[in-house]
Design an enzyme around this catalytic site. Sequence first.
Site, PDB file in Angstrom:
ATOM      1  N   HIS A 144       0.807  -1.210   0.000  1.00 21.50           N
ATOM      2  CA  HIS A 144       0.000   0.000   0.000  1.00 21.50           C
ATOM      3  C   HIS A 144       0.844   1.266   0.000  1.00 21.50           C
ATOM      4  O   HIS A 144       0.396   2.311  -0.499  1.00 21.50           O
ATOM      5  CB  HIS A 144      -0.955  -0.024   1.193  1.00 21.50           C
ATOM      6  CG  HIS A 144      -1.986  -1.103   1.098  1.00 21.50           C
ATOM      7  ND1 HIS A 144      -2.561  -1.703   2.200  1.00 21.50           N
ATOM      8  CD2 HIS A 144      -2.539  -1.702   0.012  1.00 21.50           C
ATOM      9  CE1 HIS A 144      -3.421  -2.613   1.800  1.00 21.50           C
ATOM     10  NE2 HIS A 144      -3.419  -2.645   0.478  1.00 21.50           N
ATOM     11  N   HIS A 154      -8.712  -7.725  -7.102  1.00 19.32           N
ATOM     12  CA  HIS A 154      -8.997  -8.584  -5.946  1.00 19.32           C
ATOM     13  C   HIS A 154      -9.209  -7.668  -4.747  1.00 19.32           C
ATOM     14  O   HIS A 154      -8.375  -7.578  -3.849  1.00 19.32           O
ATOM     15  CB  HIS A 154      -7.850  -9.565  -5.697  1.00 19.32           C
ATOM     16  CG  HIS A 154      -7.590 -10.506  -6.831  1.00 19.32           C
ATOM     17  ND1 HIS A 154      -6.974 -10.111  -8.001  1.00 19.32           N
ATOM     18  CD2 HIS A 154      -7.863 -11.824  -6.984  1.00 19.32           C
ATOM     19  CE1 HIS A 154      -6.879 -11.151  -8.820  1.00 19.32           C
ATOM     20  NE2 HIS A 154      -7.403 -12.198  -8.222  1.00 19.32           N
ATOM     21  N   SER A 163      -6.809  -2.038  -0.102  1.00 19.94           N
ATOM     22  CA  SER A 163      -6.404  -1.250  -1.267  1.00 19.94           C
ATOM     23  C   SER A 163      -7.527  -0.376  -1.827  1.00 19.94           C
ATOM     24  O   SER A 163      -7.243   0.738  -2.302  1.00 19.94           O
ATOM     25  CB  SER A 163      -5.837  -2.165  -2.354  1.00 19.94           C
ATOM     26  OG  SER A 163      -6.702  -3.243  -2.639  1.00 19.94           O
ATOM     27  N   GLU A 211     -14.541  -8.259  -6.927  1.00 17.43           N
ATOM     28  CA  GLU A 211     -14.303  -9.174  -5.815  1.00 17.43           C
ATOM     29  C   GLU A 211     -15.209 -10.386  -5.989  1.00 17.43           C
ATOM     30  O   GLU A 211     -16.401 -10.247  -6.246  1.00 17.43           O
ATOM     31  CB  GLU A 211     -14.580  -8.488  -4.476  1.00 17.43           C
ATOM     32  CG  GLU A 211     -14.509  -9.403  -3.264  1.00 17.43           C
ATOM     33  CD  GLU A 211     -13.182 -10.145  -3.155  1.00 17.43           C
ATOM     34  OE1 GLU A 211     -13.217 -11.381  -2.952  1.00 17.43           O
ATOM     35  OE2 GLU A 211     -12.123  -9.499  -3.303  1.00 17.43           O
ATOM     36  N   ASP A 225     -14.937 -12.313 -11.042  1.00 17.91           N
ATOM     37  CA  ASP A 225     -13.536 -12.729 -11.063  1.00 17.91           C
ATOM     38  C   ASP A 225     -12.684 -11.596 -11.617  1.00 17.91           C
ATOM     39  O   ASP A 225     -13.028 -10.984 -12.642  1.00 17.91           O
ATOM     40  CB  ASP A 225     -13.387 -13.981 -11.934  1.00 17.91           C
ATOM     41  CG  ASP A 225     -11.946 -14.390 -12.111  1.00 17.91           C
ATOM     42  OD1 ASP A 225     -11.411 -15.081 -11.226  1.00 17.91           O
ATOM     43  OD2 ASP A 225     -11.339 -14.009 -13.136  1.00 17.91           O
ATOM     44  N   GLY A 226     -11.579 -11.309 -10.941  1.00 17.29           N
ATOM     45  CA  GLY A 226     -10.767 -10.167 -11.309  1.00 17.29           C
ATOM     46  C   GLY A 226     -10.224 -10.211 -12.726  1.00 17.29           C
ATOM     47  O   GLY A 226     -10.144  -9.181 -13.398  1.00 17.29           O
ATOM     48  N   ASP A 249      -3.777  -8.245  -7.390  1.00 14.49           N
ATOM     49  CA  ASP A 249      -3.340  -8.637  -6.047  1.00 14.49           C
ATOM     50  C   ASP A 249      -4.034  -9.933  -5.624  1.00 14.49           C
ATOM     51  O   ASP A 249      -4.870  -9.933  -4.716  1.00 14.49           O
ATOM     52  CB  ASP A 249      -3.670  -7.492  -5.081  1.00 14.49           C
ATOM     53  CG  ASP A 249      -3.307  -7.805  -3.642  1.00 14.49           C
ATOM     54  OD1 ASP A 249      -2.457  -8.680  -3.429  1.00 14.49           O
ATOM     55  OD2 ASP A 249      -3.890  -7.179  -2.749  1.00 14.49           O
TER      56      ASP A 249
END
Length: 287
Positions: A19, A42, A108, A126, A151-152, A172
């Site tokens: 971060h 994510h 994030s 997410e 799904d990312g 991520d």
Amino acid sequence: MLSYRHAFHAGNFADVHKHSVLSLLLLALRKKAAPFCCIDTHAGAGRYDLNSAEAQKNREYSNGISRLWGRNDVPPAFDSYLTAVRALNEKTAPMADGLAAPRYYPGSPRIVRHHLRPQDRLILTELHSTDVVNLRNEFKGDPQVAVHHLDGYQGLKAFLPPKEKRGLVLIDPAFELHDEVERAVHGLHAAWQRWPQGIYAFWYPITHCTFAQDIHQRAIKLGIDKMLIAEIYLRPPQSARRLNGSGMLIVNPPWQIDVSLNEVCQWLAVALADDGGQARVEWLTPE
């Protein structure tokens, strides 16, 4: 994959590294007036209560954000990151071990949201059914943030390229699936092909040194110019069963950000390691 819950790991040393790097990238984007778009593949739950049973189970934050929270010698390069953490907390809360620490730790999405200006926007994906509910509640009514139960990697196909000409994509994953490295590197490549001018930040755990080396080699083979790695090591990377470090692979890093990244990583490696912390900021492919 869906058994992974970031609430157990929130605020740990990898979060602090990830971060703080993310904050530097966002500061660089803010230097120009033109709007930018951020995509977080994510996203997690958005914020985490460090007093929760999940966070208290292993108390990973005690070797992360807690080590920075009470210090008065933090370099200026950390200001935007720590300000984002403070913004989520009206006041610090004492932890069970007596150390001052924030009550809430921002994931994030909250780090990015803190840095957005009125002309910027954030897209969050997410897949976890519980986390996405929390994420939607976290940003309910916020016109600059869109939350998708998706799904990312599918999100990268759906939302790239954005209407904005500038922006950042954070990849991520939890790295619980056996083919996660392959999926993540493939997703990075496919996203770059769709939007080659975007900034990409790909986080990866450092366990045994061969794991990070495999990611580096896979990335080099993609043929993408301008790739930089920023890593910290709290311990020698000699065990595949332990998180020994944290890495970020950055595509299209902003001009001269390697200087700031080196300052951040070198300081963090010493501040968060019990003994012998190290940092590495290098170009994988030429600037």
